[in-house]
Motif scaffolding. Structure first.
Motif, mmCIF file in Angstrom:
data_model
loop_
_atom_site.group_PDB
_atom_site.id
_atom_site.type_symbol
_atom_site.label_atom_id
_atom_site.label_comp_id
_atom_site.label_asym_id
_atom_site.label_seq_id
_atom_site.Cartn_x
_atom_site.Cartn_y
_atom_site.Cartn_z
ATOM 1 N N ASP A 1 -10.194 -0.365 10.022
ATOM 2 C CA ASP A 1 -10.658 0.897 9.434
ATOM 3 C C ASP A 1 -12.032 0.714 8.787
ATOM 4 O O ASP A 1 -12.902 1.593 8.873
ATOM 5 C CB ASP A 1 -9.641 1.366 8.392
ATOM 6 N N ARG B 1 1.868 -0.987 2.781
ATOM 7 C CA ARG B 1 1.012 0.211 2.693
ATOM 8 C C ARG B 1 1.527 1.151 1.607
ATOM 9 O O ARG B 1 0.750 1.713 0.823
ATOM 10 C CB ARG B 1 0.984 0.908 4.054
ATOM 11 N N TRP C 1 -5.490 4.737 10.255
ATOM 12 C CA TRP C 1 -4.257 4.925 9.486
ATOM 13 C C TRP C 1 -3.391 6.016 10.099
ATOM 14 O O TRP C 1 -2.159 5.961 10.019
ATOM 15 C CB TRP C 1 -4.555 5.187 8.012
ATOM 16 N N THR D 1 2.946 8.065 3.494
ATOM 17 C CA THR D 1 2.794 6.697 2.974
ATOM 18 C C THR D 1 4.139 6.088 2.583
ATOM 19 O O THR D 1 4.256 4.869 2.504
ATOM 20 C CB THR D 1 1.848 6.664 1.761
#
Length: 875
Positions: free
Chosen positions: A355, A414, A364, A546
């Motif tokens: 990223d 994450r 992501w 997430t």
């Protein structure tokens, strides 16, 4: 001799501190044997007259203790535990000593240990390159998890770290590589030979030692940062003629080393970094310290011929492996039960680096579509396992190199990083690495460092995620201005029992609500709770997906969210579709609810959201494929959904267009062709014929797989043979994989069988053969052919693929989970009940669970799905 009670390990009487390995008399042909000497500097804890080490396929021919009269009295081999007990003529006293062992080994062809890899050169090789007439050979190592012992006698456990010195005698015109830079070269024992020696490594685990020999050349760059006053050389090595295809990886590698040195606040610790393309490779890559080895498609990229999707793969895999140079190599898990510490972290930070280098790729969102959803899928089965899985014997570890260790591990990291804040999280990681540098650590050590950095009790809320199996579904109930949420374990079979639903997870809620939208952070730490001040018009749980869980909304809310998708992030939209599909399979939701949601995505512009739409739709088509009326209705639904987008996208790739734009075009063309879009199929046929006629530019390099798939699926023997011929002659690094997958798309049962026969020949390497079974598994009309072939030709399949347990397991695991018929599951179970299934026992349970879930889903939703398709004009 004390041993940890939960591990079957070597006695702790002797601990190695340095290995000095010398290999000579390498036989390039015939038996492919070699001889070696290893001098092991050791610390002896208590008086003993025996040394117990790990060996496999190694014969010890002599032993002595340097500076003493002790020599080999006897060597007793325990083949099942891969150990040897070396009895000495005199006892060793406590203190430091050096044990010297002479041994014989074999450069095998099993893609493990010290092995040979065959290839067909693109340029005339150096004269010393071994050849059998048809192929030439290079040599490299693959020691993880337990195969250093097949190359030299050693204490082959991750927490028995030692430094390594290495030398090898090879033909003068070949190149030798190892973890460290070359120290020197001297004349060999015969004319035409040389001995290459290498600098001593820092202390490291045996599975990270590495060497390679071959007709190698390289491209080189240097880090921009200086390390100890020098810019570190970074090289990509290939066999002769391929080095220019290493430039894309090279351009990333040196930047990634600098990036990780910065974010970990620890400089890359070695004086060089080499990346090596290996022609036969069971895994994707291997993080050997200073000499990372790769499957060719994971490190080579041809700007003129390669499909652009491999850019993404190469960039990520290079980042993942270089992350290991710190997380795994500098600090290593204490034992294999904590494999996730290596792999979960390297996966997350690999995407972080990708990223950083390519923000335009939106990785992501890609992670949510590919990694996160794959982890949820496997972890929704009873056959799953905790992230931190008990491993008593290291020989059991191969089967946990899976989506749980890599993808659930990285998904939970994450989640944690998002909760703590990335800056604080990386500060804790840096502290952890500094405290345990050149040593071993446990999960709790990481939690301790993160707790100190954040001021939070990380262990308390992360333990259930790491030590318990499965994950929750959060079920939402609505009242005016507020919602109640309840957690329970999610199983794809939908039949959770009370004793399986006792875990209470810490769940970051991440409520996206209001106008303008804001994200309100809170956590669900009990079975259920109420959230107030919720905007009745718009809200979504698990902002940006997430948190590692599914969300089950009331059906009207799901439909509303589909209509409000412009207010959702890409990750939110991906999560919404993924959750709806999984909940339909489990019975928490329905297929009509999923399809009603998907109808709202006709004008979607994101490639990564479309990828999730295609994946969820593919699952529905697969489960209901045997019902002709439902299949026809789903095809019509797909056609209506994709037609506007594919017609707007077109076929032409514009110069300098964004990578994601090109990937979307390819996805839409493939989805449209599978849905029967006549104009797309006609254009594909036209381009295929022009290409077959000699116009190489007729099929854009990014569309080879789509057009080949289309040609085979809608053609016959002629198209199939054309693609097979291309497989045999292509020089493109990714071309063979593309062709194998396309050959499995045929609607002709006989041709599908011919593909599997072809995969068993010497023309298809074992590590590529699984692409054939994966393609057949995705062929809804003919997937049963894959199982019947495996069953009826088991001796051939197991012999060819059994050279590597990983390859054989991949064939089993990826070939048979898509069935929706319990009779097939029973046939699979009955067939294997009297076979040795050690290499894939866990995968057989995954297959059984998956088929049971699919069958229950089909039985439950078939009638209601058909009714919905008819009511909405699709059937």
């Amino acid at each position: 001799m004390s041993r940890p009670s939960d591990r079957d390990v070597l006695p702790d009487t002797i601990k190695p501190t340095n290995y000095n390995v010398s290999l000579y008399n390498l036989e390039f042909g015939g038996s492919w044997g070699y001889e070696g000497t290893v001098k092991i500097d050791s610390s002896v804890k208590s008086s003993t007259d025996e040394v117990v080490l790990n060996v496999k396929e190694i014969e010890i021919t002599a032993a002595e203790v340097l500076g003493k009269d002790a020599t080999l009295k006897d060597a007793t081999y325990d083949k099942s535990n891969e150990r040897v007990t070396v009895k000495l003529t005199e006892s060793l006293s406590p203190g430091d000593t050096t044990i010297s062992l002479k041994f014989r080994g074999t450069m095998n062809n099993a893609m493990r240990g010290f092995y040979r890899a065959k290839y067909k050169p693109t340029e005339t090789p150096a004269s010393g390159t071994p050849s059998d007439g048809e192929h030439h050979y290079m040599f490299s190592t693959q020691f993880e998890a337990c195969d250093a012992r097949t190359a030299f006698p050693c204490f082959d456990e991750p927490n028995l770290k030692a430094s390594f010195e290495f030398e090898v005698e090879i033909p003068e015109d070949l190149v030798a590589l190892s973890n460290m830079p070359e120290k020197g070269t001297r004349k060999g024992s015969k004319d035409g030979l040389k001995v290459v020696s290498f600098e001593k490594t820092p202390p490291m685990s045996t599975y990270l030692a590495a060497w390679a020999i071959g007709d190698f050349e390289y491209v080189e760059a240097h880090t921009e940062r200086q390390y100890n006053g020098k810019n570190i050389p970074v090289r990509v090595y290939t066999t002769r003629g391929l080095k220019e295809q290493g430039r894309f990886a090279l351009d990333h590698a040196h930047k990634i080393l600098d990036y990780f040195s910065d974010i970990f606040d620890i400089e890359y610790p070695l004086p060089k970094s080499d990346l090596l393309a290996v022609h036969e490779f069971a895994m994707g890559a291997m993080e050997n310290w200073g000499l990372v080895t790769y499957r060719t498609t994971a490190v080579l990229f041809d700007e003129e011929k390669s499909d652009a999707r491999f850019k993404n793969r190469v960039a990520y895999v290079v980042a993942h492996e270089l992350a290991h140079q710190w997380f795994g190599n500098l600090v290593t898990m204490d034992w294999w039960n904590e494999l996730w510490l290596n792999e979960g972290f390297a996966t997350w930070v690999g995407w972080l680096a990708t990223d950083y280098l390519h923000p335009e790729w939106k990785v992501w969102s890609q992670f949510v579509t590919e990694g996160y959803q794959s982890a949820l899928q496997l972890d929704s089965l009873r056959a799953s396992h905790p992230i931190e899985v008990p491993v008593r014997n290291a020989l059991e570890v191969d089967q946990i190199f899976d989506h749980i260790s890599y993808l659930k591990g990285s998904s939970t990291i994450r989640m944690l990083s998002n909760h703590l804040g990335q800056e604080i999280f990386l500060k804790g990681v840096s502290d952890y690495l500094k405290i345990h540098a050149y040593g071993n650590a446990r999960t709790d050590d990481l939690w301790d460092a993160l707790s100190k950095a954040s001021g939070q009790d990380v262990k308390a809320f992360m333990d259930p995620w790491i030590k318990k199996i499965g994950f929750p579904v959060v079920t939402v109930a609505e009242e005016p201005g507020q919602i109640s949420i309840k957690q329970s374990r999610f199983l794809t079979t939908g039949d959770i029992k009370a004793e399986e639903d006792e875990t209470i997870w810490w769940i970051p809620v991440g409520l996206r609500t209001g106008s303008p939208e804001k994200v309100v952070h809170s956590a669900l730490t009990t079975k259920e709770d109420t959230i107030r001040e919720v905007d009745d018009e718009f809200y979504k749980i698990n902002a940006d997906q997430t948190g590692f869980y599914r969300t089950n909304y009331p059906p009207p809310r799901l439909q509303k969210l589909g209509q409000s998708k412009d207010r959702l992030s890409e990750e939110d939209r991906i999560g919404l579709v993924g959750d709806a599909g999984a909940l339909a399979v489990a019975g928490n939701g329905t297929t009509p609810a999923l399809l009603s949601l998907l109808e709202g995505f006709q004008d979607e512009k994101s490639y990564l959201v479309w990828a999730q739409v295609a994946s969820s739709l593919s699952k529905v088509k697969s489960v209901f494929s045997e019902n002709k009326e439902v299949s026809a209705g789903l095809k019509k639904f797909s056609l209506k959904l994709v037609s506007p987008a594919v017609e707007a996208s077109g076929w032409e790739f514009k110069q300098d267009e964004e990578w994601l734009t090109g990937q979307l075009r390819k996805l839409l063309i493939g989805l449209a062709a599978n849905s029967g879009h006549e104009a797309t199929i006609a254009e594909g046929k036209k381009r295929f014929e022009a290409w077959k006629g000699g116009d190489e530019k007729a099929i854009h390099q990014n569309l080879r797989n789509v057009v080949f798939n289309m040609a085979v699926a809608n053609g016959g023997k002629y198209e199939w043979n054309t693609v097979k011929d291309e497989y045999l002659k292509t020089k493109s690094v990714d071309g063979k994989e593309i062709c194998l997958v396309a050959l499995g798309r045929s609607k002709d049962k006989q041709l599908v069988g011919e593909l599997l026969e072809f995969a068993m020949t010497d023309k298809v390497p074992p590590q590529d053969a699984h692409s054939a079974i994966v393609a057949v598994a995705a062929n809804n009309e003919n997937r049963l052919v894959g199982w019947e072939f495996t069953r009826d030709q088991w001796d051939r399949v197991s012999k060819k693929l059994g050279v590597s347990n990983i390859v054989l397991d991949r064939w089993i695991k990826m070939g048979f989970t898509s069935f929706a018929d319990e009779a097939v599951a029973e046939d699979i179970a009955n067939f294997f009940k009297d076979k040795d299934t050690t290499a894939f026992a866990r995968s057989l349970v995954i297959i059984s669970d998956s088929i049971a879930a699919n069958a229950a889903y089909k039985n439950r939703d078939e009638a209601v799905l058909l009714e919905w398709l008819k009511a909405n004009g699709y059937a």
